[in-house]
Design an enzyme around this catalytic site. Structure first.
Site, PDB file in Angstrom:
ATOM      1  N   LYS A  47     -24.031 103.019  68.413  1.00 62.08           N
ATOM      2  CA  LYS A  47     -22.770 103.747  68.585  1.00 62.08           C
ATOM      3  C   LYS A  47     -21.961 103.104  69.696  1.00 62.08           C
ATOM      4  O   LYS A  47     -22.409 103.033  70.832  1.00 62.08           O
ATOM      5  CB  LYS A  47     -23.054 105.202  68.913  1.00 62.08           C
ATOM      6  CG  LYS A  47     -21.777 106.026  68.975  1.00 62.08           C
ATOM      7  CD  LYS A  47     -22.124 107.451  69.237  1.00 62.08           C
ATOM      8  CE  LYS A  47     -20.899 108.336  69.191  1.00 62.08           C
ATOM      9  NZ  LYS A  47     -21.208 109.640  69.756  1.00 62.08           N
ATOM     10  N   ASP A  75     -23.312 105.642  77.165  1.00 65.53           N
ATOM     11  CA  ASP A  75     -21.939 105.427  77.618  1.00 65.53           C
ATOM     12  C   ASP A  75     -21.638 106.224  78.887  1.00 65.53           C
ATOM     13  O   ASP A  75     -20.850 105.805  79.723  1.00 65.53           O
ATOM     14  CB  ASP A  75     -20.963 105.847  76.522  1.00 65.53           C
ATOM     15  CG  ASP A  75     -21.244 107.254  76.023  1.00 65.53           C
ATOM     16  OD1 ASP A  75     -22.330 107.465  75.445  1.00 65.53           O
ATOM     17  OD2 ASP A  75     -20.400 108.138  76.220  1.00 65.53           O
ATOM     18  N   TYR A 122     -29.455 112.763  79.334  1.00 63.96           N
ATOM     19  CA  TYR A 122     -28.087 113.156  79.670  1.00 63.96           C
ATOM     20  C   TYR A 122     -28.015 114.515  80.364  1.00 63.96           C
ATOM     21  O   TYR A 122     -27.337 114.690  81.378  1.00 63.96           O
ATOM     22  CB  TYR A 122     -27.227 113.179  78.401  1.00 63.96           C
ATOM     23  CG  TYR A 122     -25.830 113.673  78.641  1.00 63.96           C
ATOM     24  CD1 TYR A 122     -24.880 112.825  79.198  1.00 63.96           C
ATOM     25  CD2 TYR A 122     -25.466 114.981  78.364  1.00 63.96           C
ATOM     26  CE1 TYR A 122     -23.605 113.279  79.454  1.00 63.96           C
ATOM     27  CE2 TYR A 122     -24.190 115.440  78.616  1.00 63.96           C
ATOM     28  CZ  TYR A 122     -23.260 114.584  79.164  1.00 63.96           C
ATOM     29  OH  TYR A 122     -22.003 115.041  79.427  1.00 63.96           O
TER      30      TYR A 122
END
Lengths: 521, 257
Positions: A374, A302, A267
């Site tokens: 998640k 995500d 990320y």
């Protein structure tokens, strides 16, 4: 373990191949991580050994001390040998005093050899062991509280607090826990990921979130312990081990008994333009700490879907999950602590968008059966039309129920409008409760048609993931990241923030924390 | 009706009948849910001009707060003629027309540098405009053969942005701002425009274009930029504006004021 019911009938040969490819793609990066250190890894060693506090400018002593060592003798040997050598020579009572003296130019550092080196190594290891002992004690406390109160059933309801002010965060977090949150995440101030130090003390000034500091961690954990006791339900606390200080924040999380940490392998590279090598070195250390502390990591897949298209890029999520799993297991995390992420981000105007979401969510569930997945709510297609957003969040919750997701981040209908209001949270929780009350066990009845749309789509995404992993193995992971494979962002290995904080180990490099975490000391 | 030049257009909110003036609103009061709280909600609605006000929903949110949904009639009139908005000052062009205009007018590729500045990490906006993927079915500026795009991504420091703009010989700088807490978006944009004014001789700075969901499009002058784009702006609109502001048909680069 009971035989697992499979709903997608994934081909075990393909699944094994996907994991083998992820290992081959990741292994060279792990090798890099084992042979390099960073300023933040070294600062984490000092923090583990108990160094706290900051100078009058607010720069932590951990930074000052590492900078002083680096200026005098470099970081190739690690900070432990020069620091504990100086401590033993100088007779300073603790690291903070040593750091102050070093800042005043009253101490010079050297890389000790022979007997002084052995003494310094012993002292450094003993100091690191005290920090690890505190992390172990925190883990035992968490286990005890979970036994006392019982662990809530999954999915765990995950709510966010983001006021910027720890004094405001605390009552909001306690209110959210009373309303039903199993997990409270304190969003960090925008921009903290690019600070090359961890701010000190309780903070009341953040932008769109609150600074992650050791004191803020302590205050919030204590407040949630209070409310856990009232509710007789252990409320987990989440923060972010990401950005330039990932190893230090992971360490502080262990020291202050946080329960989950956002900690993605890529990320920072992709979304914060942090140097890839810096990120992988920092990440490995932080995951070793998380493994020891019993902290569940949350990965950030995500995020890819907020920049790339959720249908076209579905396989990049799977690839990232496989890579995150490989890196996490390599760092010692068991599957139960690997909270792989994914999200409900398909354009709702697309025909069959919900069936596609079910296919992707089920694929993650079946590929990673023991991971606490998640499940992240829609953000990209939340338009400000709160009524439509509420419906979309309802479908998100339904998909989560049908596919057995483990950690449910509660979607807010006011996403993209305001930071959640009290009423937004209440309405969002009503949405979750309605769906799980009405359809929480629908997963038992939901078996997609063997050759139907959902099964075929899941197989297709897995096949595309395998193809992409083959290309990544051929090109090398760092080159793939440089070419914009993930989230459409190009991040070359020789650029990005924090590169100057990466140092290659010299022979004789010592990191007492790593030695303990890897079982060598 | 809207095109009728002599007819002043006066409107009221529309529920299900012309002129009924019906609106809905929801809010929270820091009161425990009881009759008094409901009365308080109606008092607020009354003061806001809802007459009559109908309390259709009240629900306790914890021991100290109550959430309300209120419907009601407002008597206020909206004079549409007095509404001030920034009308689009340029024609909408297709990608093909944009490319042709740049080829004919600029005789080289138009260079755009984009970034999220300050602490803002939300690249959704700038990516929607710049990435090939685009937004609302329109491809982003990277798709245009005559536009060179340098997307610097998130949390770019203003000095770095100025430096990159200079190094790339940018014709236009696109900045996206999503985070608005404590007016961060306004501060950041002022800082950015001041830095460009300082770094370039007067009149030579690149075209400064700012976008974000919470900007007021009429504030460009106040913030020191050439154009502000609000929520829902598509890449095609931005490309058309760039042509309008930077490319003239007689072959010279032009500045918009």
């Amino acid at each position: 373990m009971s035989p697992r019911r499979t709903r997608l009938a994934l081909d075990p040969v393909v699944v094994r191949k996907a994991r083998a490819l992820a290992r081959r793609a990741g292994a060279p990066v792990v090798k890099l991580a084992r042979t390099h250190t960073t300023v933040s890894v070294e600062r984490a060693v000092l923090r583990l050994a108990g160094l706290q506090g900051a100078d009058v400018e607010g720069i932590p002593w951990a930074n000052r001390l590492v900078d002083a060592v680096r200026a005098d003798c470099g970081l190739e040997h690690g900070v432990a040998l020069p620091v504990w050598d100086a401590l033993l020579r100088d007779g300073a009572p603790d690291l903070a005093v040593l750091a102050q003296k070093a800042a005043a130019g009253a101490v010079t550092f050297r890389v000790p050899e022979g007997r002084p080196a052995a003494r310094a190594a012993r002292a450094a290891t003993a100091a690191a062991r005290r920090g690890i002992a505190r992390i172990d004690a925190n883990r035992a406390t968490r286990d005890r509280l979970l036994r006392r109160y019982g662990d809530p059933p999954k999915p765990w309801v995950y709510l966010i607090v983001a006021t910027g002010d720890i004094e405001e965060d605390i009552p909001q977090a306690q209110a959210a826990a009373r309303e039903g949150a199993d997990i409270i995440a304190v969003i960090r101030s925008t921009g903290q990921s690019l600070l090359d130090y961890v701010p000190e003390g309780a903070t009341r000034e953040g932008f769109a979130g609150t600074y992650a500091t050791q004191e803020n961690f302590r205050l919030m954990r204590a407040a949630l312990d209070d409310v856990s006791k009232q509710l007789r339900r252990y409320v987990r606390l989440t923060n972010y081990a990401s950005g330039l200080c990932m190893p230090e924040i992971a360490t502080l999380a262990g020291l202050e008994r946080l329960d989950m940490m956002l900690n993605d392998s890529m990320y920072g590279i992709l979304f914060r333009d942090i140097n890839p090598i810096r990120t992988f070195v920092d990440q490995r250390f932080s995951r070793q700490v998380h493994a020891r502390a019993g902290i569940v990591i949350n990965t950030g897949e995500d995020n890819y879907l907020t920049t790339a298209d959720a249908v076209e890029a579905a396989h990049t999520v799977t690839v990232s999950q496989l890579l995150n799993e490989y890196f996490a297991r390599e760092a010692g995390l068991p599957d139960e602590q690997i909270g792989l992420g994914h999200a409900f981000e398909i354009n709702p105007d697309l025909p069959d968008s919900f069936r596609l979401e079910l296919a992707h969510a089920l694929l993650a569930r079946e590929l990673f059966p023991d991971a606490p997945l998640k499940w992240m709510p829609p953000t990209k297609h939340m338009t400000g039309d709160i009524f439509r957003g509420y419906l979309l969040d309802g479908f998100f919750n339904l998909a989560g129920a049908m596919t057995g997701q483990s950690i449910l981040l509660v979607g807010m209908m006011t996403e993209a409008v305001v930071t959640p209001w009290l009423s937004d949270r209440d309405l969002a929780l009503q949405n979750v409760r309605y769906v799980f009350n009405a359809a929480g066990r629908l997963g038992e009845d939901f078996v997609p048609a063997p050759d139907g749309f959902i099964v075929r789509r899941a197989h297709q995404v897995l096949a595309e993931a395998v193809d992409l992993l083959e290309r990544i193995v051929d090109d090398g992971l760092l080159d793939a990241i440089g070419d914009g494979t993930f989230g459409l962002m190009r991040r070359p290995a020789d650029a990005g923030k924090g590169l100057d904080g990466v140092v290659r180990h010299a022979p004789g490099y010592l990191n007492p924390a790593t030695d303990i975490l890897e079982g060598r000391a | 009706m809207a095109d009728h030049p002599t007819h002043r257009q006066i409107v009221r909110p529309y529920g299900d009948t012309t002129g009924d003036g019906m609106v809905q609103l929801s809010f929270t009061l820091p009161l425990p849910h009881d009759k008094r709280a409901e009365g308080a909600a109606l008092q607020l609605a009354g003061k806001m001009g809802l007459d009559p006000a109908l309390l259709v929903h009240a629900k306790a949110m914890g021991p100290d707060f109550t959430f309300f949904v209120v419907y009601g009639r407002v008597h206020h009139l909206v004079d549409v003629d007095k509404v001030q908005v920034l009308e689009r000052e340029f024609p909408l062009l297709s990608a093909k027309e944009v490319n042709a205009a740049i080829r004919a007018g600029l005789k080289r590729r138009l260079v755009v540098v984009g970034a999220c500045i300050g602490t803002d990490a939300h690249t959704v906006g700038i990516d929607a405009i710049l990435n090939i993927k685009g937004f609302a079915g329109e491809k982003g500026l990277e798709y245009y053969s005559e536009i060179t795009v340098r997307n610097l991504g998130a949390q770019v420091l203003v000095p770095d942005l100025v430096e990159r703009a200079r190094a790339e010989r940018a014709d236009a700088v696109l900045v996206s701002q999503v985070v608005t807490q404590r007016d961060a978006h306004l501060h950041n944009v002022r800082e950015m425009s001041a830095a460009f004014r300082e770094a370039y001789p007067a009149g030579t700075a690149p075209l400064l274009v700012v976008g974000g969901p919470r900007f007021d499009e009429t504030m460009a002058g106040e913030l020191g930029v050439d154009r502000i784009f609000g929520k829902g702006t598509t890449p095609g609109e931005v490309a058309s504006y760039l042509v309008h502001a930077l490319v003239t048909t007689d072959g010279h680069r032009r500045r918009a004021s």
